[in-house]
Design a protein around this motif. Structure first.
Motif, short mmCIF file in Angstrom:
data_model
loop_
_atom_site.label_atom_id
_atom_site.label_comp_id
_atom_site.label_asym_id
_atom_site.label_seq_id
_atom_site.Cartn_x
_atom_site.Cartn_y
_atom_site.Cartn_z
N LEU A 53 0.81 -1.21 0.00
CA LEU A 53 0.00 0.00 0.00
C LEU A 53 0.85 1.27 0.00
O LEU A 53 0.32 2.38 -0.09
CB LEU A 53 -0.93 0.01 1.21
N GLY A 54 2.17 1.11 0.12
CA GLY A 54 3.06 2.26 0.14
C GLY A 54 3.13 2.95 1.48
O GLY A 54 3.69 4.05 1.60
N LYS A 55 2.58 2.33 2.53
CA LYS A 55 2.56 2.94 3.85
C LYS A 55 3.88 2.75 4.59
O LYS A 55 4.25 3.58 5.43
CB LYS A 55 1.42 2.36 4.69
N LYS A 56 4.58 1.64 4.31
CA LYS A 56 5.83 1.34 4.99
C LYS A 56 6.81 0.73 4.00
O LYS A 56 6.42 0.23 2.94
CB LYS A 56 5.61 0.36 6.16
N GLY A 57 8.09 0.75 4.34
CA GLY A 57 9.11 0.12 3.52
C GLY A 57 9.32 -1.32 3.95
O GLY A 57 8.91 -1.73 5.05
N PRO A 58 9.97 -2.14 3.11
CA PRO A 58 10.20 -3.55 3.45
C PRO A 58 10.98 -3.74 4.74
O PRO A 58 10.81 -4.75 5.41
CB PRO A 58 10.98 -4.07 2.24
N GLU A 59 11.81 -2.75 5.09
CA GLU A 59 12.60 -2.90 6.32
C GLU A 59 11.72 -2.97 7.56
O GLU A 59 12.13 -3.49 8.61
CB GLU A 59 13.61 -1.76 6.45
N GLU A 137 9.52 -3.78 -5.51
CA GLU A 137 9.40 -3.55 -6.96
C GLU A 137 7.94 -3.35 -7.36
O GLU A 137 7.63 -2.47 -8.17
CB GLU A 137 10.01 -4.73 -7.71
N LEU A 138 7.06 -4.15 -6.80
CA LEU A 138 5.64 -4.03 -7.13
C LEU A 138 5.05 -2.75 -6.55
O LEU A 138 4.24 -2.06 -7.20
CB LEU A 138 4.88 -5.26 -6.62
N THR A 139 5.46 -2.40 -5.34
CA THR A 139 5.02 -1.15 -4.73
C THR A 139 5.40 0.05 -5.59
O THR A 139 4.58 0.95 -5.83
CB THR A 139 5.64 -1.00 -3.32
N ASP A 140 6.63 0.05 -6.06
CA ASP A 140 7.08 1.15 -6.92
C ASP A 140 6.29 1.18 -8.23
O ASP A 140 5.94 2.26 -8.73
CB ASP A 140 8.57 0.99 -7.23
N ALA A 141 5.99 0.01 -8.78
CA ALA A 141 5.27 -0.05 -10.04
C ALA A 141 3.83 0.42 -9.89
O ALA A 141 3.28 1.05 -10.81
CB ALA A 141 5.29 -1.48 -10.58
#
Length: 409
Positions: A53-59, A137-141
């Protein structure tokens, strides 16, 4: 102190949980945690939820920071693959040809995505969702608000579709089944999830199989019978398969695909080889309460089996007897599910509450009215009551009556 360390193959949620439990339970010997990925061990659920959802980063999905492993004397070998196990010699072979001895060994090798073997399947713009890198990658796309086609209507497909729609994408879901989640929850409950997505603008193409992908330099369409669906981006979510190759090559007992796959263990998660245990997605264990073997691919099971296996390796009398548990978040729906409906079992569903209200319960009952599984949707105080009913016989009429307390059905 034992000369050889405890070795964990798989720097996964199950593997990292086992390492943490070993230290919490007082093990002072060596712990070696080996993982093929280069990222620190992480949890997967956030990757298809807040991260997508773009709310947080993978870290944000990491279990511990790097310092934790140093502080707890856990030797972390990332970017390293175990290529062979020798149970007789108590060694594992690494991809650089070296060997690592162990006193006890835990296999937590997890699963990998099933890939579509169709023409155009390697085109840029076709995404799978399993790893932290794939999630980013999918989040960015998604940020470009592309036309998205999701292949597969299981949990990952639906969460990917939900996130894409919430990010402003046009979304079509393609699946060969008659509705979403048909194999997991049956058509009645599956249609409730499908209706939720339809209300948010997701388009479904059921009864359709992907014949190939169109495009030259990148994917531009998904070919199904008689037509091509336009697509700027494709997400494939057609399930996972457990990584059993190491166990099979080492001669451990492994269930066949017809038996449900998995490394076969007892309730203490010890495999057919002395001092070798299994946890996470790969383990098919004898469930002491259900009276049958079970393999579960969900987050809670990875945590539970990691902890149980660690205690068993330390010689404690333990048994993995937790009920399977799963949760999902899609749009404004939050769900928790407890229990298990065996494949091929005849069952019927009892609904409690009105699904149109957005808050209800569902129960799966066997022919003799025993509760096999139950879930809540947006009823956040119900999980413990549902769990208490699993395995119990219940009157369907009372179970479906919201005016009667669950404890009294």
């Amino acid at each position: 102190m034992t000369a050889e360390p405890i070795v964990i193959v798989g720097a996964s949620l199950a593997g990292a949980t086992a390492a943490k439990t070993l230290r919490e339970e007082g093990w002072s010997g060596g712990v070696v945690l080996i993982g093929a990925e280069t990222e620190l061990p992480y949890e997967r659920p956030p990757l298809s939820k807040d991260v997508l959802l773009g709310k947080k980063g993978p870290e944000s999905a990491q279990l511990h920071d790097e310092q934790w492993y140093a502080d707890n004397s856990v030797e972390l070998r990332l970017g390293t693959t175990v290529t062979a196990i020798d149970p007789a010699a108590h060694t594992v072979t690494l991809d650089d040809g070296s060997q690592q001895a162990y006193s006890k060994l835990l296999l937590a090798t997890g699963s990998r995505v099933r890939r579509l073997d169709v023409p155009g399947g390697d085109l840029p713009g076709i995404h799978y969702l399993r790893t932290a890198q794939q999630s980013q990658e999918l989040t960015d796309a998604y940020a470009a608000k592309p036309r998205v086609v999701v292949v597969g209507a299981g949990w990952i497909g639906l969460e990917a579709a939900s996130a894409a729609k919430e990010r402003g994408c046009e979304v079509t879901v393609v699946a060969p089944q008659s509705t979403v989640l048909a194999s997991a929850m049956g058509e009645q409950v599956g249609e409730l999830y499908a209706d939720l997505h339809r209300k948010h603008g997701v388009v479904f193409r059921f009864g359709a199989r992907v014949e190939g992908f169109e495009g030259a330099d990148a994917v531009t369409g998904v070919r199904i019978a008689g037509e091509v669906l336009p697509a700027d981006l494709v997400v494939v979510g057609v399930g996972v398969q457990p990584n059993l190759e190491l166990a099979e090559a080492a001669g451990l007992e492994v269930a066949s695909a017809e038996e449900g796959s998995g490394v076969v263990t007892g309730a203490d998660l010890q495999t057919s080889a002395a001092d070798v245990y299994a946890a996470g997605d790969i383990v098919r264990w004898a469930h002491p309460k259900l009276g049958r073997s079970l393999r579960v691919e969900h987050w809670q099971n990875a945590k539970d089996t990691g902890a149980v296996a660690a205690k068993a390796m330390l010689g404690q009398e333990v048994a993995h007897d937790a009920q399977p548990y799963f949760f999902t978040d899609q749009f404004d729906l939050g769900m928790e599910y407890v229990g298990d409906v065996p494949r091929g079992t005849s069952y019927h569903v009892v609904l409690r509450g009105d699904p149109a209200s957005g808050a209800y319960l569902a129960f799966w009952l066997s022919d003799d009215e025993h509760v096999l599984a139950g879930m809540h949707v947006n009823v956040w105080d119900a999980t413990d009551s549902i769990r208490a009913l699993i395995g119990q016989q219940a009157d369907p009429a009372r179970l479906g009556d919201s005016s009667i307390e669950l404890s009294a059905v």
